[in-house]
Design an enzyme around this catalytic site. Sequence first.
Site: not given
Ligand SMILES: Cc1cc2nc3c(=O)[nH]c(=O)nc-3n(C[C@H](O)[C@H](O)[C@H](O)COP(=O)(O)OP(=O)(O)OC[C@H]3O[C@@H](n4cnc5c(N)ncnc54)[C@H](O)[C@@H]3O)c2cc1C
Length: 430
Positions: A23, A175
């Site tokens: 995200f 969930e």
């Molecule tokens: C099972 C589950 C259910 C959830 N349900 C909800 C919900 O209902 N509502 C809500 O608001 N939030 C929910 N969340 C939380 C929400 O999904 C996260 O807060 C959000 O995805 C965080 O976004 P982000 O971009 O920080 O990281 P992420 O979405 O985790 O994206 C991180 C990206 O970085 C990549 N990455 C990681 N390390 C490396 C590396 N070293 N090199 C290259 N790429 C890398 C990964 O492959 C991934 O694509 C849920 C989380 C989980 C796990």
Amino acid sequence: MRRRRRWVARTDAPRVIVVGAGFAGLAAVAELARAGMQVMLVDRNVYSTFQPLLYQVATAGLNPGDVVYSARAFTRRHGARFRLGELAGIDAVGRRVRLADGGEFEYDYLVLATGVSAAYYGVRGAAENSLGLYTRRDAVALRDHIMARLERLDIAGPGKDVNFTIVGGGATGVELAGALAELRETALDAAFPEVDLASVHITLVEMAPVLLTPFDPALQDYARQELVRRGVEVRLSTEIREVTPDCVLLANGEDLPSDVTIWAAGVAAPAGAGAWGLPQGRGGRILTGPDLRVHGQDRVFAAGDIALVDGLPLPQLAQPAIQSGRHAARQVERLVKGRATAPLLYHDKGIMATVGRRSAVVQLPHGVRARGTLAWLAWLGLHLVTLLGGRNRLSALINLSWRYVSWGHGGGVIVGDDPPPGPGPGRPGE
Ligand SMILES: Cc1cc2nc3c(=O)[nH]c(=O)nc-3n(C[C@H](O)[C@H](O)[C@H](O)COP(=O)(O)OP(=O)(O)OC[C@H]3O[C@@H](n4cnc5c(N)ncnc54)[C@H](O)[C@@H]3O)c2cc1C
């Protein structure tokens, strides 16, 4: 022949590398590309994962492809570039990143948005003997383990039990427990007529005295009652000491038999973050100032779950990730224009969690609360709308409708392979 669309930014525009296609990363890429920067998105997977619906994949309701979206399709649409790779090191002085496959790239600005993985809090055996739910791979592995256990129950015949234990009473744990209870109610009856429903046990273990900690007490209580009504054993104020391949040992000395243990508690930086040479706080998350610049760095930002922002304890949710990703990109823009950065002001848009069919809790700002069918429809609508990609939305709509409309009439499950022997996929969260 159709003309191919290529890199659209000016070649003298600042080069920004965004690591992580979640995200936060996607929000940053869209904003940076709009501002005319040369943007390269790096992710260790070729897709962006919609984590909020992973539990539906894990419980055989959605196809894995329904919840992921091509990172290349996204970058192409925004005139950015995609590179598959895992971030292995950062040379902040030389402004270069190094990928695990040896690739090296220079940047003018870097945005880290790698998200988080499971935190095991030093519980013995937890990493080795439990399954996580952070990635598409985790969800597929979990689904295969769950379905394999049900098959084995059928083969074993009467008198045998299967125990599923979920650790963590946050939104993911609730969930998942609710969806497993639904799977038992709908799919078992239809697909495993010889199996006694009472032989499938689902236990949710939470260390705090309540489920869904950030929610209003009335909503917490409603979620607990709904799970209990669906046959989930909810154990609150319960600490875990050790996880073995077939058991969860509690701090009070009790042993819970557990054939599949799912770890849905806590968050920590992804493995390898320690090698980036950046300041880390609780759980290894990257410390940033209020403007999201990493402590001690003037051109490196962190956004989303990986960022631990000074004075702003953001929840690990999609909205904070989107808003912080966009904010980091806007601060890059300000720096490029010679302006001072500004602190992130988070706009709380509310939180929601679902227990299962016609049961969810919604908590909006200004004291607006909802639960039950209305909240569930709101949850369903929002998740379908925010899924990336029209095809994903349509297939998720069809699969979820199949699950919920065909209720009690088969509830056809999406199956995979029998997993290899052993407790889990190996490294949850990767
Ligand atoms: C099972 C589950 C259910 C959830 N349900 C909800 C919900 O209902 N509502 C809500 O608001 N939030 C929910 N969340 C939380 C929400 O999904 C996260 O807060 C959000 O995805 C965080 O976004 P982000 O971009 O920080 O990281 P992420 O979405 O985790 O994206 C991180 C990206 O970085 C990549 N990455 C990681 N390390 C490396 C590396 N070293 N090199 C290259 N790429 C890398 C990964 O492959 C991934 O694509 C849920 C989380 C989980 C796990």
